[in-house]
Motif scaffolding. Sequence first.
Motif: not given
Length: 420
Positions: A59-87
């Motif tokens: 709510t404070l970020c105005r964006h989804h807050a990521y947890t390990d539940a997101d990390f271990w989900q399959p992605t349809h693009g690049r891995p989440l930690h790579i996306q966040l690290g580069e962003w």
Amino acid sequence: MKQILPSPFQRKILIAISGGIAAYKICEVISTLAKAGAEVRAILTDSAQQFITPLTIATLCRHHAYTDADFWQPTHGRPLHIQLGEWAELVVIAPITANTLAKIATGMADNLLTNTILASSCPVLLVPAMNRQMWQQNIVQQNWQNVLSHERFHGMATVAGILACDLPLKEREDWQVGSGRMAEPKQILAHIESLLHTGGKRDLVGKRVLVSAGGTREHLDPVRFIGNPSTGKMGLAVAQAAIHRGATVMFVHAPIKTELLTLLPDEVEGVSVTSAEQMRQAMLERFSQADITVMVAAVGDVQPAQYYDYKLSKGDLPTAIPLKQCADILAELGKIKQPPQFLVGFAAQTGEILTPALQKLEAKNLDIIVANPVDQVNAGFGSDTNTATLMNKRGKQVDFVGCSKLKLAHHLFDFIEIDN
């Protein structure tokens, strides 16, 4: 050339939260950043969620807050930690616990937070919080120093104060409160602003910077004085910028509100003075140790010729107060300056500001003068923003309009670096 500067926080900032009661403090940081126009993303470890919920942070970020539940989900693009690290342009881990610190110190990557750290290359600000005994353990301090030895990691010192795990009040007699408490949100925000400006460079490591701040008071009697409206905010910003760039800071200040002084870390040498003569003595005692001296203080020009050591009654007040000159501290420092010492002065002016500032630059043997139009809105005494013209003795001149005082302080150190 005038530069109108945007908000210092309009950047991409990743906030990582590990498990500790201090996690509640990060809400104010996130809210302030988002309101200032920053793009904020957040990661919560599993243990962080025991103290604060992803819904609150999202709510404070105005964006989804990521947890390990997101990390271990399959992605349809690049891995989440790579996306966040580069962003991310900056990562802030607050609070960082002994557990997360140990993982980073040893290069572990067993959750979203630690994987993202390894997948990023931007500066990382570490803000520790833990029980005092845990913080003082040799192995924790070794991990802390190990991490900070790496160029991209920047640490904020813990502060002294009452911790959630402390003894009950009735058991605290003669008990010294120690460190372990997480830095306050305003301190964290200032360090974030600094890192966004510098990109993490520590160009003042090994330098000693002497800063004066605030407005001196020249007393007529114990309750009346001649003074000025200086709050010390600009001098405080110069000290913060120097600290964030790696300097050791000596901070000589006239009366400043305690809440402002708490923005400086405990290890800063702070010297409290009242009068111009007291400031003169404190500055002269420390000047020979300083590589860079920035005289921001608004020092009184005159003082009552006579001081009464009792409060004058209203009827005894003189209709005219004889005055005498105060010492010109900046001119005195300019006379005793030795190469390669660097001396900066401030010129608070109304009307046309450049001519008197240039005269001051030459007459007082300064390296840089900061001309400050104190008659403009949101500039000068008491404001959170400032407008100034920086000039050196070789004729270079740069204008900055409507930026935060911390941002202006960084532009001053950039100007000093070029001048050197």
